[in-house]
Motif scaffolding. Structure first.
Motif, PDB file in Angstrom:
ATOM      1  N   SER A 187      48.140  45.630  39.134  1.00  0.00           N
ATOM      2  CA  SER A 187      48.637  45.910  37.785  1.00  0.00           C
ATOM      3  C   SER A 187      47.462  45.976  36.821  1.00  0.00           C
ATOM      4  O   SER A 187      46.336  45.608  37.157  1.00  0.00           O
ATOM      5  CB  SER A 187      49.629  44.826  37.339  1.00  0.00           C
ATOM      6  OG  SER A 187      48.995  43.562  37.328  1.00  0.00           O
ATOM      7  N   THR A 190      45.810  44.540  33.466  1.00  0.00           N
ATOM      8  CA  THR A 190      45.865  43.277  32.737  1.00  0.00           C
ATOM      9  C   THR A 190      45.082  43.363  31.431  1.00  0.00           C
ATOM     10  O   THR A 190      44.258  44.262  31.244  1.00  0.00           O
ATOM     11  CB  THR A 190      45.286  42.120  33.579  1.00  0.00           C
ATOM     12  OG1 THR A 190      43.881  42.348  33.793  1.00  0.00           O
ATOM     13  CG2 THR A 190      45.984  42.036  34.927  1.00  0.00           C
ATOM     14  N   GLU A 234      49.351  40.166  32.563  1.00  0.00           N
ATOM     15  CA  GLU A 234      49.745  41.517  32.940  1.00  0.00           C
ATOM     16  C   GLU A 234      50.383  42.223  31.750  1.00  0.00           C
ATOM     17  O   GLU A 234      51.111  41.618  30.973  1.00  0.00           O
ATOM     18  CB  GLU A 234      50.738  41.483  34.106  1.00  0.00           C
ATOM     19  CG  GLU A 234      50.153  40.990  35.407  1.00  0.00           C
ATOM     20  CD  GLU A 234      51.159  41.088  36.540  1.00  0.00           C
ATOM     21  OE1 GLU A 234      52.265  41.618  36.310  1.00  0.00           O
ATOM     22  OE2 GLU A 234      50.839  40.632  37.654  1.00  0.00           O
ATOM     23  N   GLU A 257      41.534  49.181  36.544  1.00  0.00           N
ATOM     24  CA  GLU A 257      41.644  47.831  35.980  1.00  0.00           C
ATOM     25  C   GLU A 257      40.280  47.297  35.575  1.00  0.00           C
ATOM     26  O   GLU A 257      40.128  46.673  34.515  1.00  0.00           O
ATOM     27  CB  GLU A 257      42.317  46.922  37.009  1.00  0.00           C
ATOM     28  CG  GLU A 257      42.048  45.436  36.870  1.00  0.00           C
ATOM     29  CD  GLU A 257      42.681  44.822  35.640  1.00  0.00           C
ATOM     30  OE1 GLU A 257      42.357  43.655  35.342  1.00  0.00           O
ATOM     31  OE2 GLU A 257      43.492  45.495  34.966  1.00  0.00           O
ATOM     32  N   THR A 298      53.370  48.478  37.956  1.00  0.00           N
ATOM     33  CA  THR A 298      53.849  47.330  38.720  1.00  0.00           C
ATOM     34  C   THR A 298      55.131  47.655  39.470  1.00  0.00           C
ATOM     35  O   THR A 298      55.277  47.323  40.660  1.00  0.00           O
ATOM     36  CB  THR A 298      54.081  46.136  37.783  1.00  0.00           C
ATOM     37  OG1 THR A 298      52.861  45.823  37.087  1.00  0.00           O
ATOM     38  CG2 THR A 298      54.519  44.905  38.567  1.00  0.00           C
TER      39      THR A 298
END
Length: 423
Positions: free
Chosen positions: A377, A379, A385, A277, A339
């Motif tokens: 998750s 993003t 998201e 991420e 997710t």
């Protein structure tokens, strides 16, 4: 021999075997093919490799700027026809997207190397056939996604940078000058690109520049697919361990060792997701917004070329339209998969026969379930998201209708359209 000595200690790095090397190659091979020519793939840490990688970065940056600067000057200074000026804004926005993503990827090359080491260690630590099967299944999905992205983007790029300018041929201006079409127009005060061999040189350089830009787009998509699908595979392994947790012998130290292993695997997977991420959130934001804008431009170009009955241009814009739409969908799809897998860990922990465990061991599942209620998750710039809801929020059809309604100018279309990017 105790159960603890039989477990693989997560803090150690086992020796790589021939099988683990082949599995690692299978998982990351496509990404290596795409990212090595543009200097993003981490090479061996020696002087020659660093010089080679830095040289590739300089060359690729020059190639993108070779498109962006002359075409930008021609579009905003030299070009007087509003229709032609509008036609070049879309390619210029794609160039700007590419160089921005490229800068982020170059700056974070060391973090990409760390993530690849993490993946390599996970392959080296596989000591159960079921775990390896799960990881291979995830790797196959990642390769399939990367292959589709490469096919769409390189296919659209080949049409746009090769078929379109060649099929357009040449035309004679009112001043009786023969002009040959280039994919990206150039600013005449900088250099002339109509006489031979200048035209051929500029055409070839623009072709390689397009290859670099499409490779950047494919590379970012491939990195996201490989890393996220690998994380999903690790979460599936955790769920498999949870399913077998209650079936183990009801010996206190055995249960505690199994739970410790599950927690360590979960924390390791969450840490890896955080690294991914951190690397990709700005890239995803640029990709998401940029592809949305390019879809708007391509919708306009598609409609105008369709009215002019230009078959090659219509097919080219249609292929590019599908490619950019597919790119947004892939990022949203893998974000949704991550997710959902994170939530399934908590669901699996609840669905095991925890009521058959001693109270002390059953309580250990509470924290795992609580953490899974807030899954990690991917993003877009830490603002939204990436999920199916985000993909559906891009009102492509509404934007197309406004483009058709205001076909004389795209600026008016943008002013009146309502493009909801994030849910």
């Amino acid at each position: 021999m105790t159960m603890r000595t039989e477990l693989t200690i997560l803090g150690s790095i086992p020796e790589a075997t021939e099988r683990s090397k082949n599995d690692m190659k299978f998982s990351t091979e496509l990404g290596q093919w795409v990212l090595t020519p543009i200097g993003i793939w981490p090479l061996q840490s020696n002087f020659v490799a660093r010089i080679f990688s830095s040289s590739l970065v300089i060359v690729c940056t020059f190639l993108i700027c070779f498109l962006l600067v002359p075409c930008g000057l021609h579009t905003f200074i030299d070009e007087k026809d509003p229709r032609l000026k509008m036609k070049m804004i879309g390619p210029l926005s794609f160039c700007l997207m590419a160089i921005t993503k490229y800068v982020f990827l170059v700056v974070r090359k060391n973090r990409i190397r760390n993530c690849l080491r993490h993946v390599n260690v996970d392959w080296c630590r596989v000591n159960r056939p079921d775990d390896r099967d799960i990881m291979l299944e995830s790797a196959k999905i990642g390769r399939f996604v990367a292959s589709l992205c490469a096919a769409f983007m390189y296919g659209g790029g080949f049409f746009y940078h090769t078929i379109m300018p060649i099929s357009a041929g040449s035309f004679v201006t009112p001043d009786n000058m023969t002009m040959r079409i280039l994919t990206y127009s150039v600013y005449d005060p900088l250099f002339s690109a109509q006489s031979s061999p200048s035209y051929e040189i500029v055409f070839i350089i623009q072709w390689f520049s397009g290859f670099v830009m499409y490779s950047i787009t494919i590379g970012s998509c491939t990195l996201a697919a490989v890393f996220v699908l690998h994380a999903c595979g690790q979460l599936k392994i955790i769920m498999a361990r949870l399913d077998a947790f209650v079936d183990s012998q009801k010996v206190q130290n055995v249960l505690e060792n199994k739970m410790a292993e599950i927690i360590e695997l979960h924390l390791r997977a969450l840490g890896f997701i955080m690294q991914v991420e951190d690397i990709l959130n700005e890239v995803c934001l640029i990709e998401f917004i940029g592809c949305t804008l390019n879809i708007c431009f391509l919708g306009y170009y598609f409609m105008t070329e369709f009215e002019r009955a230009d078959t090659i241009a219509t097919i080219t814009y249609c292929v590019l339209l599908v490619s950019f739409t597919f790119n947004i969908f892939i990022f949203c799809c893998i974000g949704e998969m991550l997710t959902q897998q994170g939530k399934k860990v908590g669901f699996t922990a609840y669905m095991v026969k925890w009521y058959k465990l001693p109270a002390k061991n059953a309580r250990n599942l509470i924290l795992l379930i609580a953490m899974s209620n807030y899954p990690r998750s991917i993003t877009a710039g830490k603002m939204a998201e990436l999920s199916y809801n985000s993909f559906c929020s891009v009102h492509i059809l509404l934007n197309y209708l406004h483009c058709v309604k205001n076909s004389n100018g795209l600026f008016e279309s943008f002013k009146n359209s309502r493009i909801i990017i994030f849910s």
